[in-house]
Scaffold this active site. Structure first.
Site, PDB file in Angstrom:
ATOM      1  N   VAL A 168      42.910  34.632  34.878  1.00  0.00           N
ATOM      2  CA  VAL A 168      43.323  35.957  35.347  1.00  0.00           C
ATOM      3  C   VAL A 168      44.814  35.931  35.670  1.00  0.00           C
ATOM      4  O   VAL A 168      45.286  35.027  36.355  1.00  0.00           O
ATOM      5  CB  VAL A 168      42.513  36.398  36.593  1.00  0.00           C
ATOM      6  CG1 VAL A 168      43.114  37.658  37.211  1.00  0.00           C
ATOM      7  CG2 VAL A 168      41.054  36.638  36.222  1.00  0.00           C
ATOM      8  N   LYS A 169      45.508  36.926  35.105  1.00  0.00           N
ATOM      9  CA  LYS A 169      46.930  37.088  35.438  1.00  0.00           C
ATOM     10  C   LYS A 169      47.036  38.264  36.402  1.00  0.00           C
ATOM     11  O   LYS A 169      46.603  39.370  36.081  1.00  0.00           O
ATOM     12  CB  LYS A 169      47.719  37.384  34.168  1.00  0.00           C
ATOM     13  CG  LYS A 169      49.172  37.772  34.426  1.00  0.00           C
ATOM     14  CD  LYS A 169      49.949  37.977  33.144  1.00  0.00           C
ATOM     15  CE  LYS A 169      51.364  38.408  33.429  1.00  0.00           C
ATOM     16  NZ  LYS A 169      52.217  38.454  32.239  1.00  0.00           N
ATOM     17  N   THR A 170      47.597  37.991  37.577  1.00  0.00           N
ATOM     18  CA  THR A 170      47.722  39.065  38.554  1.00  0.00           C
ATOM     19  C   THR A 170      49.076  38.961  39.248  1.00  0.00           C
ATOM     20  O   THR A 170      49.955  38.229  38.794  1.00  0.00           O
ATOM     21  CB  THR A 170      46.522  39.030  39.542  1.00  0.00           C
ATOM     22  OG1 THR A 170      46.510  40.232  40.298  1.00  0.00           O
ATOM     23  CG2 THR A 170      46.568  37.839  40.491  1.00  0.00           C
TER      24      THR A 170
END
Ligand code: 5RP
Length: 262
Positions: A168-170
């Protein structure tokens, strides 16, 4: 799947420096990427993977390059359009395989009117990618009027993981531990808009301290006054346990080589 994941997140320390240069898919010729190849090629020796679109890969990156590619496969809206980031699939899994990618990236926008479309898009991409053992990086995009806080980002990150995303890229936020601790897959942070180098290094350090696996950073590297110095400094924090102060020294000591196009 594991083999490709290991090309993105390095097994020796379970960390990664992903270089994001996919901005053109909704922002056009972003500052620093006018001639993407000229900016990016000197940075490749320091990037564990490169995130970009198929058009940029085809036109700017020599096919001999062995940096693992994370292919941006969502898009369909622009910064001047009405619905920012109401994205669908723009590149097929067959094309991703043909391009020999290590992973694909897809953006979701939780809380927007069209969140369902982006989530169903993610689900479809995960189904197709699983069939061929291709990791999916879900990008938790944030609308202009949304709060980038731990409550929102942990909701979006957890949902992405539950939908089957492998990474996940956040965004970094206060209480980032909460985002990391409630997400069962590795988290990498975007850099966001260009900020002072010292602040970007501090943010990276804090994210790593909170348990992030690394960065998937763009503007704070390629828009830096010294992109090579900046990616080396980020690398030192992510892979070598450098403090922000030590990393800033690395940045400052790097001789400036002009790489941008006019
Ligand atoms: C949009 C994106 C960007 O295109 C990009 O990858 C973000 O990187 P940065 O914020 O570090 O410039 O993911 O949602």
């Amino acid at each position: 799947m594991k083999n490709r994941l290991s090309r993105i997140i390095k097994p020796k320390d379970n960390r990664t420096v992903m270089l994001a240069v996919d901005h053109g898919y909704f922002m056009g010729p972003t500052t620093g990427l006018e001639n993407l190849g000229k900016t990016v090629i000197p940075l490749l020796p320091y990037a564990d993977s490169l995130m970009l679109t198929r058009g940029a890969l085809r036109r700017y990156i020599p096919p001999e390059t062995d940096t693992p590619i994370v292919l941006r496969i969502s898009g369909g809206t622009s910064i001047v359009g009405k619905e920012l980031l109401h994205e669908g699939i723009i590149t097929s899994m067959k094309e991703a395989i043909r391009l020999n990618v290590a992973g694909v990236a897809f953006s979701i926008l939780i809380g927007a009117d069209f969140e369902r479309d982006t989530l169903l898009g993610l689900a479809k991409v995960v189904d197709e990618a699983e069939e061929y053992g291709i990791p999916v990086v879900a990008v938790t995009a944030v609308g202009r009027d949304m709060n980038k806080d731990a409550k929102y980002l942990s909701l979006a990150s957890r949902m992405a993981a539950e939908f089957g995303a492998h990474i996940v890229k956040t965004y970094y936020c206060e209480n980032f531990e909460r985002v990391v601790d409630t997400c069962p897959v590795p988290i990498v942070i975007a850099g966001g808009k260009k900020i002072d180098e010292k602040d970007a290094l501090e943010m990276t350090y804090n994210a790593i301290q909170a348990g992030a696996a690394g960065v998937d950073m763009g503007r704070n590297i390629f828009q830096s006054s010294n992109p090579v110095g900046m990616i080396k400094a980020i690398r030192a924090i992510v892979h070598e346990g450098a403090t922000p102060k030590e990393a800033y020294e690395i940045f400052k000591e790097e001789p400036l080589v002009e790489v941008r196009s006019e």
